[in-house]
Design an enzyme around this catalytic site. Structure first.
Site, mmCIF file in Angstrom:
data_model
loop_
_atom_site.group_PDB
_atom_site.id
_atom_site.type_symbol
_atom_site.label_atom_id
_atom_site.label_comp_id
_atom_site.label_asym_id
_atom_site.label_seq_id
_atom_site.Cartn_x
_atom_site.Cartn_y
_atom_site.Cartn_z
ATOM 1 N N HIS A 1 -13.370 1.850 9.212
ATOM 2 C CA HIS A 1 -12.537 0.736 8.716
ATOM 3 C C HIS A 1 -12.970 0.337 7.302
ATOM 4 C CE1 HIS A 1 -9.842 -2.724 10.333
ATOM 5 N NE2 HIS A 1 -9.609 -2.506 9.053
ATOM 6 N N ILE A 2 -12.954 1.309 6.390
ATOM 7 C CA ILE A 2 -13.448 1.079 5.031
ATOM 8 C C ILE A 2 -12.338 1.184 3.991
ATOM 9 C CG2 ILE A 2 -15.801 1.807 5.517
ATOM 10 C CD1 ILE A 2 -15.024 4.544 4.233
ATOM 11 N N GLY A 3 -11.084 1.116 4.414
ATOM 12 C CA GLY A 3 -9.980 1.258 3.467
ATOM 13 C C GLY A 3 -10.101 0.330 2.278
ATOM 14 N N GLY A 4 -10.526 -0.899 2.534
ATOM 15 C CA GLY A 4 -10.673 -1.871 1.461
ATOM 16 C C GLY A 4 -12.109 -2.100 1.044
ATOM 17 N N ILE B 1 0.833 -1.207 0.000
ATOM 18 C CA ILE B 1 0.000 0.000 0.000
ATOM 19 C C ILE B 1 0.863 1.250 0.000
ATOM 20 C CG2 ILE B 1 -1.701 1.305 1.323
ATOM 21 C CD1 ILE B 1 -2.808 -1.382 2.313
ATOM 22 N N ASP C 1 -9.013 5.618 10.060
ATOM 23 C CA ASP C 1 -9.953 4.595 9.568
ATOM 24 C C ASP C 1 -10.003 3.377 10.485
ATOM 25 O OD1 ASP C 1 -11.725 3.552 7.494
ATOM 26 O OD2 ASP C 1 -10.101 2.170 6.979
ATOM 27 N N ASP D 1 10.952 2.512 6.731
ATOM 28 C CA ASP D 1 10.565 1.111 6.868
ATOM 29 C C ASP D 1 11.663 0.400 7.652
ATOM 30 O OD1 ASP D 1 8.420 -0.763 4.998
ATOM 31 O OD2 ASP D 1 9.962 -1.787 6.151
ATOM 32 N N GLU E 1 -13.166 -1.397 18.024
ATOM 33 C CA GLU E 1 -14.122 -1.099 16.975
ATOM 34 C C GLU E 1 -15.437 -1.813 17.247
ATOM 35 O OE1 GLU E 1 -12.280 -2.093 13.269
ATOM 36 O OE2 GLU E 1 -10.807 -0.474 13.396
#
Length: 413
Positions: A295-298, A165, A267, A184, A272
């Site tokens: 939590h709608i990233g995907g 991503i 998100d 990273d 949750e």
């Protein structure tokens, strides 16, 4: 004590349970592969209801709201594999699943573009103060001021976690004219004009926008806390669409109230809602220039369709051929399509002499081994054997199950 699943003649005898509204692409793929018993349910299951539903199920598909803990796995008397139709797998007790010879698969790639696009949209919205202006306009307001509103072009984006991503987001951000830095734990070849930051602290201090794209691990829990937020560039923005435990939300709320940060998009949350009747509770609610999403990233049609195909394919490949490529808790073995010969899978404790005992089962019965695939990982071993002919298959399977240290043995025709 070993576990086993009776010899299964065809995929049509396997029971598949898909929870949480998994996409039609998954059921279509199962149907094309000959799976005749596929049950779909729209919601998640928990506790006794989940335990009851799992009895007799061979392949299970879930998303993020179904919790497969030790008790649920104990009730799953026939379970061969679990597919998490999402990126994360922390909703599954991976250790217990591994001990029961149940590989767990996920979809680490299929929603990459959807999440990256969401982040890019949030960057534009935050830098233009759209959340506040939209609310005001709904109430009759008319705020045309240019104060604290900027173009995205020329700003510096810091990406923490330059994986699937993160790298996709970098490409989109560069197309918008942003300068991109990344941090990273592993050195990765940057694409385009992306630059490696000198470290997390340097990235936080330099970037106008920081976006987090890390998995949930012991090292990432609390990764962005009070000190890290204080180290961010004054007037910058924070976006977290990774995992809810990565950011200290109380510290973030404090920084937003003080004006040290001018906006945020979140998100994912530490806790949750698990059902339609529950409400989200977070210290970020009601704060200016904050985008909160559930939590709608995907959660796009394209991502869910791709996830359905990706995870269903992995489950089918394991059930039909024994392939474990992509399992997050299991030795990785990639196999050709099911052979004409009898194919046996054997999951066992990784102890000296185990492979010799497996081979001895076939030699004692005068069966030639046409192919063999072995991979070990820690205390677990996984071997797939192809033996010429179908003679004495049931007896061979019984002999394999009787080997001390066997966790599961299964015959694939």
């Amino acid at each position: 004590m070993s576990q086993s699943v009776p010899s299964i003649a065809s995929s049509g005898q396997l029971r598949v349970l898909l929870l949480e509204g998994i996409a039609d692409s998954a059921t279509a793929l199962f149907a094309r592969a000959g799976f005749a018993h596929v049950e779909r349910r729209a919601g998640a299951l928990q506790g006794a209801a989940l335990a009851e539903a799992l009895r007799g199920v061979h392949l299970l598909g879930i998303r993020s709201r179904t919790r497969l803990d030790e008790a649920a796995l104990a009730a799953a008397d026939s379970l061969l594999a679990v597919g998490c139709f999402c990126i994360g797998t922390n909703q599954v007790d991976l250790r217990t699943a591994r001990e029961q010879a149940i590989p767990v698969f996920n979809a680490p790639f299929s929603n990459t573009r959807s999440v990256a696009e969401l982040v890019m949209g949030e960057i534009v919205m935050l830098l233009r103060r759209i959340p506040d202006r939209s609310r005001a306009a709904h109430q009759g307001g008319w705020d045309k001021s240019a104060a604290n509103s900027w173009e995205v072009r020329g700003k510096t984006l810091g990406i923490v976690g330059y994986g699937n991503i993160g790298s996709q987001l970098a490409a989109l951000a560069e197309a918008f004219g942003m300068r991109v830095l990344y941090h990273d734990i592993a050195i990765k070849l940057p694409r385009g004009n992306v630059q490696i930051s000198a470290g997390l602290a340097a990235l936080l201090a330099e970037c106008d926008v920081v976006s987090l794209h890390v998995p949930e691990t012991p090292d990432t829990v609390g990764l962005i806390g009070r000190d890290e937020i204080a180290a961010m560039k004054p007037g910058s923005f924070l976006i977290n669409n990774s995992r809810g435990t990565v950011v200290d939300l109380d510290a973030l709320a404090t920084a937003l109230r003080s004006g040290h940060l001018l906006g945020a998009a979140v998100d994912v949350f530490p806790v949750e809602p698990t059902g339609d009747g529950e409400k989200l509770v977070t210290p970020l609610q009601g704060l200016p220039n904050v985008i909160l999403t559930p939590h709608i990233g995907g959660s796009t049609i394209e991502a869910q369709w791709n996830i359905g195909e990706e995870v269903a394919r992995k489950l089918i490949d394991y059930a039909d051929a024994g392939t474990t490529l992509g399992a997050v808790n299991f030795p990785q073995v990639q196999l050709p399509d099911r052979a004409q010969n009898a194919r046996y899978i054997h999951v066992h404790r990784n102890v000296p002499g185990m492979l010799g005992q497996v081979n001895l089962v076939f030699s004692r019965r005068g069966l030639n081994i046409a192919a063999q695939y072995l991979q070990t990982e820690g205390d677990l071993g996984y071997v797939v054997i192809e033996a010429e002919g179908q003679a004495a298959a049931a007896e061979v399977l019984a002999d394999l199950q009787a080997i001390e240290g066997t966790i599961r043995a299964r015959l694939l025709h």
